[in-house]
Design a protein around this motif. Sequence first.
Motif, PDB file in Angstrom:
ATOM      1  N   ILE A   1     -33.962-161.402  66.794  1.00  0.00           N
ATOM      2  CA  ILE A   1     -32.556-161.784  66.682  1.00  0.00           C
ATOM      3  C   ILE A   1     -32.474-162.995  65.768  1.00  0.00           C
ATOM      4  O   ILE A   1     -33.237-163.961  65.933  1.00  0.00           O
ATOM      5  N   PHE A   2     -31.561-162.962  64.820  1.00  0.00           N
ATOM      6  CA  PHE A   2     -31.336-164.066  63.888  1.00  0.00           C
ATOM      7  C   PHE A   2     -29.827-164.278  63.820  1.00  0.00           C
ATOM      8  O   PHE A   2     -29.112-163.466  63.239  1.00  0.00           O
ATOM      9  N   ASN A   3     -29.344-165.325  64.463  1.00  0.00           N
ATOM     10  CA  ASN A   3     -27.914-165.609  64.495  1.00  0.00           C
ATOM     11  C   ASN A   3     -27.616-166.903  63.751  1.00  0.00           C
ATOM     12  O   ASN A   3     -28.238-167.929  64.021  1.00  0.00           O
ATOM     13  N   GLU A   4     -26.643-166.815  62.857  1.00  0.00           N
ATOM     14  CA  GLU A   4     -26.198-167.986  62.105  1.00  0.00           C
ATOM     15  C   GLU A   4     -24.868-168.462  62.678  1.00  0.00           C
ATOM     16  O   GLU A   4     -23.965-167.661  62.888  1.00  0.00           O
ATOM     17  N   ASP A   5     -24.758-169.770  62.919  1.00  0.00           N
ATOM     18  CA  ASP A   5     -23.503-170.371  63.355  1.00  0.00           C
ATOM     19  C   ASP A   5     -23.138-171.428  62.323  1.00  0.00           C
ATOM     20  O   ASP A   5     -23.565-172.591  62.427  1.00  0.00           O
ATOM     21  N   ALA A   6     -22.368-171.019  61.315  1.00  0.00           N
ATOM     22  CA  ALA A   6     -22.023-171.933  60.223  1.00  0.00           C
ATOM     23  C   ALA A   6     -21.212-173.120  60.722  1.00  0.00           C
ATOM     24  O   ALA A   6     -21.396-174.245  60.249  1.00  0.00           O
ATOM     25  N   ASP A   7     -20.340-172.901  61.710  1.00  0.00           N
ATOM     26  CA  ASP A   7     -19.513-174.002  62.222  1.00  0.00           C
ATOM     27  C   ASP A   7     -20.361-175.107  62.831  1.00  0.00           C
ATOM     28  O   ASP A   7     -20.044-176.287  62.708  1.00  0.00           O
ATOM     29  N   ALA A   8     -21.454-174.720  63.471  1.00  0.00           N
ATOM     30  CA  ALA A   8     -22.350-175.702  64.100  1.00  0.00           C
ATOM     31  C   ALA A   8     -23.534-176.060  63.216  1.00  0.00           C
ATOM     32  O   ALA A   8     -24.391-176.839  63.630  1.00  0.00           O
ATOM     33  N   SER A   9     -23.616-175.486  62.012  1.00  0.00           N
ATOM     34  CA  SER A   9     -24.746-175.715  61.094  1.00  0.00           C
ATOM     35  C   SER A   9     -26.071-175.454  61.819  1.00  0.00           C
ATOM     36  O   SER A   9     -26.976-176.282  61.831  1.00  0.00           O
ATOM     37  N   HIS A  10     -26.169-174.277  62.408  1.00  0.00           N
ATOM     38  CA  HIS A  10     -27.271-173.953  63.302  1.00  0.00           C
ATOM     39  C   HIS A  10     -27.683-172.493  63.146  1.00  0.00           C
ATOM     40  O   HIS A  10     -26.843-171.623  62.952  1.00  0.00           O
ATOM     41  N   VAL A  11     -28.987-172.248  63.235  1.00  0.00           N
ATOM     42  CA  VAL A  11     -29.523-170.888  63.265  1.00  0.00           C
ATOM     43  C   VAL A  11     -30.333-170.754  64.552  1.00  0.00           C
ATOM     44  O   VAL A  11     -31.098-171.651  64.916  1.00  0.00           O
ATOM     45  N   TYR A  12     -30.157-169.630  65.232  1.00  0.00           N
ATOM     46  CA  TYR A  12     -30.910-169.314  66.450  1.00  0.00           C
ATOM     47  C   TYR A  12     -31.711-168.053  66.170  1.00  0.00           C
ATOM     48  O   TYR A  12     -31.162-167.045  65.712  1.00  0.00           O
ATOM     49  N   VAL A  13     -33.022-168.120  66.468  1.00  0.00           N
ATOM     50  CA  VAL A  13     -33.910-166.978  66.284  1.00  0.00           C
ATOM     51  C   VAL A  13     -34.619-166.724  67.612  1.00  0.00           C
ATOM     52  O   VAL A  13     -35.039-167.673  68.288  1.00  0.00           O
ATOM     53  N   MET A  14     -34.740-165.457  67.989  1.00  0.00           N
ATOM     54  CA  MET A  14     -35.436-165.115  69.219  1.00  0.00           C
ATOM     55  C   MET A  14     -36.236-163.841  69.001  1.00  0.00           C
ATOM     56  O   MET A  14     -35.761-162.895  68.357  1.00  0.00           O
ATOM     57  N   ALA A  15     -37.454-163.841  69.515  1.00  0.00           N
ATOM     58  CA  ALA A  15     -38.306-162.655  69.464  1.00  0.00           C
ATOM     59  C   ALA A  15     -39.145-162.612  70.732  1.00  0.00           C
ATOM     60  O   ALA A  15     -39.483-163.659  71.294  1.00  0.00           O
ATOM     61  N   VAL A  16     -39.454-161.423  71.190  1.00  0.00           N
ATOM     62  CA  VAL A  16     -40.357-161.248  72.324  1.00  0.00           C
ATOM     63  C   VAL A  16     -41.593-160.524  71.809  1.00  0.00           C
ATOM     64  O   VAL A  16     -41.491-159.425  71.252  1.00  0.00           O
ATOM     65  N   TYR A  17     -42.734-161.172  71.971  1.00  0.00           N
ATOM     66  CA  TYR A  17     -44.009-160.591  71.545  1.00  0.00           C
ATOM     67  C   TYR A  17     -44.757-160.105  72.772  1.00  0.00           C
ATOM     68  O   TYR A  17     -44.809-160.790  73.793  1.00  0.00           O
ATOM     69  N   LYS A  18     -45.369-158.940  72.666  1.00  0.00           N
ATOM     70  CA  LYS A  18     -46.019-158.301  73.809  1.00  0.00           C
ATOM     71  C   LYS A  18     -47.457-158.780  73.984  1.00  0.00           C
ATOM     72  O   LYS A  18     -48.391-157.980  74.001  1.00  0.00           O
ATOM     73  N   THR A  19     -47.588-160.085  74.102  1.00  0.00           N
ATOM     74  CA  THR A  19     -48.889-160.690  74.373  1.00  0.00           C
ATOM     75  C   THR A  19     -48.651-162.014  75.095  1.00  0.00           C
ATOM     76  O   THR A  19     -47.509-162.435  75.274  1.00  0.00           O
TER      77      THR A  19
END
Length: 166
Positions: free
Chosen positions: A6-24
Amino acid sequence: MKTDIIFNEDADASHVYVMAVYKTDVSSVWNHFTQSALLDLWWAPKPWICETVSQDFREEGIWRYAMLGPGGERHDAQVKYGEITDHRSFDATDAFCDENGNVNIDFPQVKWLFGFTGVEEGTKVTINIHFKTQEEMRKILEMGFKEGFMAGLTQLDGILSNLKMI
């Protein structure tokens, strides 16, 4: 193994959120984010490669690296580590620099917060990237940051899939 990222950009907050689940396990994922020999395997999107110049993974320590392109391009950068909670989280400030580690003030310095959580599926990685302004965020995104970082995280998935599954 295919990890959804998941890669979400929030321009209003000048923020990027990235999430990944790795199977290890958390330790394997943590090591791939904190040890230069393992970072070098995936941090740059192919056909680029990452080459560590030096790394001191501790609070106030610095990781200096270069992104090397197939046409001889070289982009130096450094990560200055902040607070580290072993196998749980760390924060850092990322900046472009010259080959001697002098920060390039023409580009933004970006604050990152990495989190690692054991979940039923393996390890959830959350990455919060904070820019000082919307303009700084736009500048980095226009340089292809999203595509490059997503490619790197996908490369990491391939590496981790070859490790022992939980």
